[in-house]
Design a protein around this motif. Sequence first.
Motif, PDB file in Angstrom:
ATOM      1  N   THR A 110      -4.980  -0.483 -11.157  1.00 25.64           N
ATOM      2  CA  THR A 110      -4.892  -1.630 -12.463  1.00 25.64           C
ATOM      3  C   THR A 110      -6.266  -1.881 -12.961  1.00 25.64           C
ATOM      4  OG1 THR A 110      -5.258  -3.342 -11.131  1.00 25.64           O
ATOM      5  CG2 THR A 110      -2.912  -2.854 -11.545  1.00 25.64           C
ATOM      6  N   LYS A 111      -7.501  -1.854 -12.280  1.00 28.02           N
ATOM      7  CA  LYS A 111      -8.878  -1.846 -12.252  1.00 28.02           C
ATOM      8  C   LYS A 111      -8.900  -3.198 -12.787  1.00 28.02           C
ATOM      9  CE  LYS A 111     -10.431   2.275 -11.905  1.00 28.02           C
ATOM     10  NZ  LYS A 111     -10.739   2.771 -10.298  1.00 28.02           N
ATOM     11  N   ASP A 112      -8.389  -4.237 -12.374  1.00 29.37           N
ATOM     12  CA  ASP A 112      -8.167  -5.684 -12.824  1.00 29.37           C
ATOM     13  C   ASP A 112      -9.598  -6.455 -12.092  1.00 29.37           C
ATOM     14  OD1 ASP A 112      -7.985  -8.172 -13.637  1.00 29.37           O
ATOM     15  OD2 ASP A 112      -6.215  -8.509 -12.562  1.00 29.37           O
ATOM     16  N   MET A 129       5.074  -8.345  -5.216  1.00 35.02           N
ATOM     17  CA  MET A 129       4.172  -7.949  -3.831  1.00 35.02           C
ATOM     18  C   MET A 129       2.815  -8.299  -4.116  1.00 35.02           C
ATOM     19  SD  MET A 129       3.800  -4.301  -2.137  1.00 35.02           S
ATOM     20  CE  MET A 129       2.006  -3.922  -1.721  1.00 35.02           C
ATOM     21  N   THR A 130       2.567  -7.944  -5.145  1.00 36.31           N
ATOM     22  CA  THR A 130       0.902  -8.430  -5.765  1.00 36.31           C
ATOM     23  C   THR A 130       0.805  -9.953  -5.514  1.00 36.31           C
ATOM     24  OG1 THR A 130       1.115  -6.580  -7.212  1.00 36.31           O
ATOM     25  CG2 THR A 130      -0.729  -8.118  -7.401  1.00 36.31           C
ATOM     26  N   GLN A 131       1.736 -10.687  -5.852  1.00 40.60           N
ATOM     27  CA  GLN A 131       1.845 -12.237  -6.104  1.00 40.60           C
ATOM     28  C   GLN A 131       1.881 -12.620  -4.748  1.00 40.60           C
ATOM     29  OE1 GLN A 131       0.803 -13.836  -8.593  1.00 40.60           O
ATOM     30  NE2 GLN A 131       1.169 -12.181 -10.073  1.00 40.60           N
ATOM     31  N   ASP A 132       2.414 -11.969  -3.708  1.00 42.60           N
ATOM     32  CA  ASP A 132       2.415 -12.374  -2.324  1.00 42.60           C
ATOM     33  C   ASP A 132       1.082 -12.197  -1.900  1.00 42.60           C
ATOM     34  OD1 ASP A 132       5.152 -13.272  -2.592  1.00 42.60           O
ATOM     35  OD2 ASP A 132       5.913 -11.444  -1.622  1.00 42.60           O
ATOM     36  N   LEU A 133       0.611 -11.058  -2.008  1.00 48.21           N
ATOM     37  CA  LEU A 133      -0.725 -10.489  -1.534  1.00 48.21           C
ATOM     38  C   LEU A 133      -1.862 -11.342  -1.978  1.00 48.21           C
ATOM     39  CD1 LEU A 133      -2.064  -8.286   0.383  1.00 48.21           C
ATOM     40  CD2 LEU A 133      -2.385  -7.120  -1.896  1.00 48.21           C
ATOM     41  N   LEU A 134      -1.747 -11.895  -3.316  1.00 52.22           N
ATOM     42  CA  LEU A 134      -2.871 -12.737  -3.726  1.00 52.22           C
ATOM     43  C   LEU A 134      -2.602 -14.164  -3.197  1.00 52.22           C
ATOM     44  CD1 LEU A 134      -3.062 -11.734  -7.677  1.00 52.22           C
ATOM     45  CD2 LEU A 134      -4.401 -10.993  -5.529  1.00 52.22           C
ATOM     46  N   LYS A 191      -9.706  -7.593   6.747  1.00 47.76           N
ATOM     47  CA  LYS A 191      -9.939  -6.102   6.403  1.00 47.76           C
ATOM     48  C   LYS A 191      -8.727  -5.390   5.867  1.00 47.76           C
ATOM     49  CE  LYS A 191     -10.781  -1.625   8.608  1.00 47.76           C
ATOM     50  NZ  LYS A 191     -11.290  -0.913   9.663  1.00 47.76           N
ATOM     51  N   LYS A 192      -7.470  -5.935   6.414  1.00 42.94           N
ATOM     52  CA  LYS A 192      -6.104  -5.495   5.848  1.00 42.94           C
ATOM     53  C   LYS A 192      -5.959  -5.980   4.581  1.00 42.94           C
ATOM     54  CE  LYS A 192      -2.077  -7.189   7.389  1.00 42.94           C
ATOM     55  NZ  LYS A 192      -0.976  -7.816   8.219  1.00 42.94           N
ATOM     56  N   LEU A 193      -6.072  -7.190   4.281  1.00 41.95           N
ATOM     57  CA  LEU A 193      -6.091  -7.965   2.990  1.00 41.95           C
ATOM     58  C   LEU A 193      -7.058  -7.031   1.730  1.00 41.95           C
ATOM     59  CD1 LEU A 193      -5.945 -11.600   3.440  1.00 41.95           C
ATOM     60  CD2 LEU A 193      -4.206 -10.410   2.566  1.00 41.95           C
ATOM     61  N   ILE A 194      -8.158  -6.884   2.247  1.00 37.67           N
ATOM     62  CA  ILE A 194      -9.259  -6.282   1.130  1.00 37.67           C
ATOM     63  C   ILE A 194      -8.704  -4.692   1.019  1.00 37.67           C
ATOM     64  CG2 ILE A 194     -11.337  -5.284   1.122  1.00 37.67           C
ATOM     65  CD1 ILE A 194     -12.246  -7.769   2.728  1.00 37.67           C
ATOM     66  N   LEU A 195      -8.176  -4.117   1.978  1.00 38.97           N
ATOM     67  CA  LEU A 195      -7.746  -2.756   1.667  1.00 38.97           C
ATOM     68  C   LEU A 195      -6.326  -2.720   0.978  1.00 38.97           C
ATOM     69  CD1 LEU A 195      -8.434  -0.940   5.211  1.00 38.97           C
ATOM     70  CD2 LEU A 195      -9.638  -0.738   3.172  1.00 38.97           C
ATOM     71  N   SER A 196      -5.512  -3.752   1.100  1.00 40.79           N
ATOM     72  CA  SER A 196      -4.329  -3.828   0.205  1.00 40.79           C
ATOM     73  C   SER A 196      -4.613  -3.920  -0.857  1.00 40.79           C
ATOM     74  CB  SER A 196      -3.365  -4.775   0.999  1.00 40.79           C
ATOM     75  OG  SER A 196      -2.926  -4.591   2.447  1.00 40.79           O
ATOM     76  N   ILE A 197      -5.362  -4.947  -1.449  1.00 44.38           N
ATOM     77  CA  ILE A 197      -5.978  -5.432  -2.841  1.00 44.38           C
ATOM     78  C   ILE A 197      -6.582  -4.381  -3.361  1.00 44.38           C
ATOM     79  CG2 ILE A 197      -7.531  -6.981  -4.033  1.00 44.38           C
ATOM     80  CD1 ILE A 197      -6.570  -9.190  -1.933  1.00 44.38           C
ATOM     81  N   ASN A 198      -7.549  -3.377  -2.519  1.00 42.64           N
ATOM     82  CA  ASN A 198      -8.215  -2.249  -3.158  1.00 42.64           C
ATOM     83  C   ASN A 198      -7.054  -1.209  -3.425  1.00 42.64           C
ATOM     84  OD1 ASN A 198     -10.369  -0.972  -3.835  1.00 42.64           O
ATOM     85  ND2 ASN A 198     -10.298   0.217  -1.886  1.00 42.64           N
TER      86      ASN A 198
END
Length: 75
Positions: free
Chosen positions: A46-48, A1-6, A33-40
């Motif tokens: 993870t604090k990456d 999921m993280t890879q798809d989001l990135l 906005k949706k992307l920023i909130l999902s990545i947040n």
Amino acid sequence: MTQDLLAHAEEFENRPLSHMSTSDRVEASREAKKLILSINEIYKKTKDSKLMDIMKSLTEKKRKIEKRLKGTPLV
């Protein structure tokens, strides 16, 4: 999921801003906005620092879009 989001975030960043209609700009702003909130949410766990850099660049692009939507202020 993280890879798809990135991957989606990278595709959004590379999208051109020119020749967008107002409705396209509104849609792009909401998508950012949706992307920023999902990545947040992932960043909180993870604090990456790479995720923070991606969020900053998305926020910068979102601000540019919103500035264009609001127009220049009349003095």
